[in-house]
Structure formats: C-alpha cells, structure tokens
Design a protein around this motif. Structure first.
Motif, PDB file in Angstrom:
ATOM      1  N   LYS A 299      26.696  45.456  69.742  1.00 24.43           N
ATOM      2  CA  LYS A 299      27.851  45.927  70.232  1.00 24.43           C
ATOM      3  C   LYS A 299      28.735  45.519  71.559  1.00 24.43           C
ATOM      4  N   LYS A 300      29.927  45.817  71.630  1.00 21.14           N
ATOM      5  CA  LYS A 300      30.825  45.423  72.738  1.00 21.14           C
ATOM      6  C   LYS A 300      30.246  45.834  74.045  1.00 21.14           C
ATOM      7  N   ASN A 301      30.125  47.215  73.933  1.00 22.62           N
ATOM      8  CA  ASN A 301      29.697  47.550  75.365  1.00 22.62           C
ATOM      9  C   ASN A 301      28.304  47.275  75.800  1.00 22.62           C
ATOM     10  N   HIS A 302      27.488  47.097  74.826  1.00 20.85           N
ATOM     11  CA  HIS A 302      26.107  46.477  75.077  1.00 20.85           C
ATOM     12  C   HIS A 302      26.242  44.935  75.662  1.00 20.85           C
TER      13      HIS A 302
ATOM     14  N   ASP B  34       7.616  41.519  77.038  1.00 24.35           N
ATOM     15  CA  ASP B  34       9.361  41.634  76.844  1.00 24.35           C
ATOM     16  C   ASP B  34      10.067  41.636  78.137  1.00 24.35           C
ATOM     17  N   LEU B  35      11.353  41.267  78.066  1.00 24.21           N
ATOM     18  CA  LEU B  35      12.077  41.427  79.341  1.00 24.21           C
ATOM     19  C   LEU B  35      13.280  42.481  78.921  1.00 24.21           C
ATOM     20  N   GLY B  36      13.428  43.255  79.766  1.00 26.91           N
ATOM     21  CA  GLY B  36      14.233  44.422  79.532  1.00 26.91           C
ATOM     22  C   GLY B  36      15.453  44.219  80.343  1.00 26.91           C
ATOM     23  N   LEU B  37      16.720  45.046  79.904  1.00 29.83           N
ATOM     24  CA  LEU B  37      17.826  45.111  80.600  1.00 29.83           C
ATOM     25  C   LEU B  37      18.330  46.576  80.271  1.00 29.83           C
ATOM     26  N   VAL B  38      18.649  47.285  81.177  1.00 38.72           N
ATOM     27  CA  VAL B  38      19.298  48.594  81.274  1.00 38.72           C
ATOM     28  C   VAL B  38      20.642  48.586  81.060  1.00 38.72           C
ATOM     29  N   VAL B  39      20.871  48.921  79.620  1.00 36.58           N
ATOM     30  CA  VAL B  39      22.329  48.963  79.352  1.00 36.58           C
ATOM     31  C   VAL B  39      23.223  50.136  79.677  1.00 36.58           C
TER      32      VAL B  39
END
Length: 82
Positions: free
Chosen positions: A2-5, A52-57
C-alpha cells in the motif's frame, strides 16, 4: 504494498536516499509482509532467536526486558519509521 506503507518505509533511516520504486522492489525481493499486533502483545521474548527485520509502519512499540526481580525495564521506544 500500500502507498502509505511504502511512504512509511521511505521515511525510515533504513531506506534513506533510496527512491520509492527501489524500496518497493527491495521489499518485494525480501518477501516483506505486513504484520499487526495488539496493544500489550509480546512480539519477541528475551530468549527468542530473531531472524527478521522490522519496520514500524503505524503506532509505536516498546523494547523492554524484565530485571532479576521481575520488574520491567524500558530499554527503548520505537515509532513510525523506526
């Protein structure tokens, strides 16, 4: 994605200086997935092996661990883009 992600990823220091098209291609190549968690939910425990590598959206998360008495020590707060 998605665009916002994609925009959240573009704001992160991990992808600093990388164009949105390249980010999208990288995330696709890495088989990125979007996961949601409830407030207070444990994502990883202290002894977990993390691969895993995480990213807070959206939202925020707290990195914490119990001390030897069982009290929770706040180590760090991560917010959108971290």
């Amino acid at each position: 994605m998605k665009k916002n992600h994609l925009e959240a990823a573009a704001r992160s220091t991990l992808f600093q200086g990388v164009g949105k098209e390249e980010i999208e291609a990288m995330l696709k190549c890495l088989d990125a997935r979007l996961l949601s968690f409830q407030k207070g939910e444990t994502i990883y425990a202290v002894d977990d092996i993390v691969t895993d590598l995480g990213l807070v959206v959206k939202g925020s998360l707290f990195l914490s661990r119990p001390d030897y008495r069982g009290n929770v020590m706040l180590l760090e707060k991560e917010e959108e883009g971290d």
